[in-house]
Design an enzyme around this catalytic site. Structure first.
Site, PDB file in Angstrom:
ATOM      1  N   LYS A   1      -5.057  -9.830  -1.422  1.00 44.55           N
ATOM      2  CA  LYS A   1      -5.129  -8.443  -2.195  1.00 44.55           C
ATOM      3  C   LYS A   1      -5.234  -8.998  -3.484  1.00 44.55           C
ATOM      4  O   LYS A   1      -4.334  -9.371  -4.493  1.00 44.55           O
ATOM      5  CB  LYS A   1      -3.649  -8.047  -2.220  1.00 44.55           C
ATOM      6  CG  LYS A   1      -3.561  -6.299  -2.725  1.00 44.55           C
ATOM      7  CD  LYS A   1      -2.439  -5.672  -2.376  1.00 44.55           C
ATOM      8  CE  LYS A   1      -2.317  -4.454  -3.171  1.00 44.55           C
ATOM      9  NZ  LYS A   1      -3.333  -3.535  -2.879  1.00 44.55           N
TER      10      LYS A   1
HETATM   11  N1  PMP Z   1      -5.865  -1.378   2.457  1.00 50.73           N
HETATM   12  C1  PMP Z   1      -5.965  -1.724   1.047  1.00 50.73           C
HETATM   13  C2  PMP Z   1      -7.511  -2.076   0.630  1.00 50.73           C
HETATM   14  C3  PMP Z   1      -5.294  -1.500   0.163  1.00 50.73           C
HETATM   15  O1  PMP Z   1      -5.452  -1.682  -1.122  1.00 50.73           O
HETATM   16  C4  PMP Z   1      -3.892  -0.809   0.435  1.00 50.73           C
HETATM   17  C5  PMP Z   1      -2.901  -0.722  -0.805  1.00 50.73           C
HETATM   18  N2  PMP Z   1      -2.254  -1.792  -1.037  1.00 50.73           N
HETATM   19  C6  PMP Z   1      -3.657  -0.641   1.742  1.00 50.73           C
HETATM   20  C7  PMP Z   1      -4.467  -0.926   2.712  1.00 50.73           C
HETATM   21  C8  PMP Z   1      -2.228  -0.234   2.111  1.00 50.73           C
HETATM   22  O2  PMP Z   1      -1.375  -1.051   2.085  1.00 50.73           O
HETATM   23  P1  PMP Z   1       0.218  -0.886   1.447  1.00 50.73           P
HETATM   24  O3  PMP Z   1       0.812   0.092   2.546  1.00 50.73           O
HETATM   25  O4  PMP Z   1       0.891  -2.301   1.428  1.00 50.73           O
HETATM   26  O5  PMP Z   1       0.127  -0.293   0.064  1.00 50.73           O
END
Ligand code: PMP
Length: 295
Positions: free
Chosen positions: A154
């Site tokens: 991320k």
């Molecule tokens: N995919 C991407 C590319 C994201 O940026 C996010 C948000 N963090 C998610 C999926 C969903 O992840 P999460 O449930 O951890 O927020």
């Protein structure tokens, strides 16, 4: 006192995040060289914080960035930010960049990472979309393959998502599905995707190029505990077009039904999506009940 958004940058609090600054020589700005997490808080309690800190550290480890603060320190920092922000529900953005260095791309000149925490309110979609569902298109862009920068990191480089979100907006949709190089569904720009068929829930494996979403994992656990079958499965566009119902999960989006995929209508919200929304809502931190004293 309630505030719009506040920020903490390397030990200094700013009562308006818009006035918080980092150096123009920070490699987070110059090269997207950094990692981040978006964390919701409900009833003044950060939701699934341990999982977010774990993923932040995993992302940082991939990029060989040292997160100098320990979990206890970051947890305390989040609590301070929520108290200072002054609202019970909201959103935290935790960022760790490579830090300030020379202009060259090499990280060797960056002495120490920059840590930033922002607290703000967040309403990703208007409430009616949680009933009606969002319109999703398939982006023309592909998620990066794991032999480039792995999409599980991320990082501060979100350009595929930024461009795919622009594509969705230009086509009158709310979100965009991203396929990987093999044409398999990975995820959306900021959410993971779930398709339902014949009472069974399917979501792409992380190996298809999506982020291992924390809401994704949480919702999978909630559904399985409710005896609803959930499987990781390779999925392609036709699976989305022919699904009985479908939904997205994410820290920002929470659980949102999909109304259409590339113009093909789905049942929204379908019964399993409603169940997922209800289980999710019931799992959130709640304010302690106010007890009245009777004499
Ligand atoms: N995919 C991407 C590319 C994201 O940026 C996010 C948000 N963090 C998610 C999926 C969903 O992840 P999460 O449930 O951890 O927020």
């Amino acid at each position: 006192m309630t505030r719009q958004s506040i920020a903490w940058v390397d030990g200094v609090w700013h009562d308006d995040a818009a006035n918080a600054t980092v150096s123009v020589l920070d490699h987070g700005l110059l090269y997207g060289d950094g990692v981040f997490e978006g964390i919701r808080f409900y009833a003044a309690t950060p939701f699934l914080l341990a999982a977010h800190l774990r993923r932040l550290r995993a992302s940082a480890r991939c990029l060989m960035i040292d997160v100098t603060q320990g979990d206890a320190e970051l947890t305390e920092l989040c609590a301070h930010a929520i108290a200072r922000f002054g609202q019970a529900d909201g959103y935290l953005r935790l960022i760790v960049t490579r830090g300030r260095g020379l202009l060259g791309v090499s990280a060797h000149s960056c002495e120490r990472p920059t840590t930033i925490l922002i607290a703000a309110s967040l309403q990703l979609y208007p409430p009616e979309l949680y009933e009606r569902g969002v319109d999703v298109i398939t982006s023309s862009l592909r998620r990066a393959s794991p032999d480039s920068v792995p999409p599980q990191i991320k990082s501060l480089n979100y350009l595929t998502s930024v461009l795919a979100a622009a594509e969705a907006r230009a086509r009158g949709a709310h979100e965009a599905l991203l396929l990987n190089g093999a044409g398999e569904i990975s995820e959306c720009t900021a959410d993971n995707v779930f398709l339902v068929r014949g009472g069974e829930v399917r979501t792409p494996p992380v190996s298809a190029g999506g982020l291992e979403g924390i809401t994704r994992d949480h919702v999978i656990e909630l559904l399985r505990a409710d005896k609803i079958p959930v499987h990781e499965h390779t999925l392609v566009s036709a699976d989305a077009w022919t699904a009985d119902e479908a939904f997205l999960t994410g820290t920002g989006a929470e659980v949102v039904p999909i109304a259409t995929v590339d113009g093909r209508p789905l049942a929204a919200p379908g019964p399993i999506t409603r169940r997922a929304q209800a289980l999710f809502a019931a799992s959130l931190p709640r304010a302690p009940a106010i007890t009245t004293l009777h004499s």
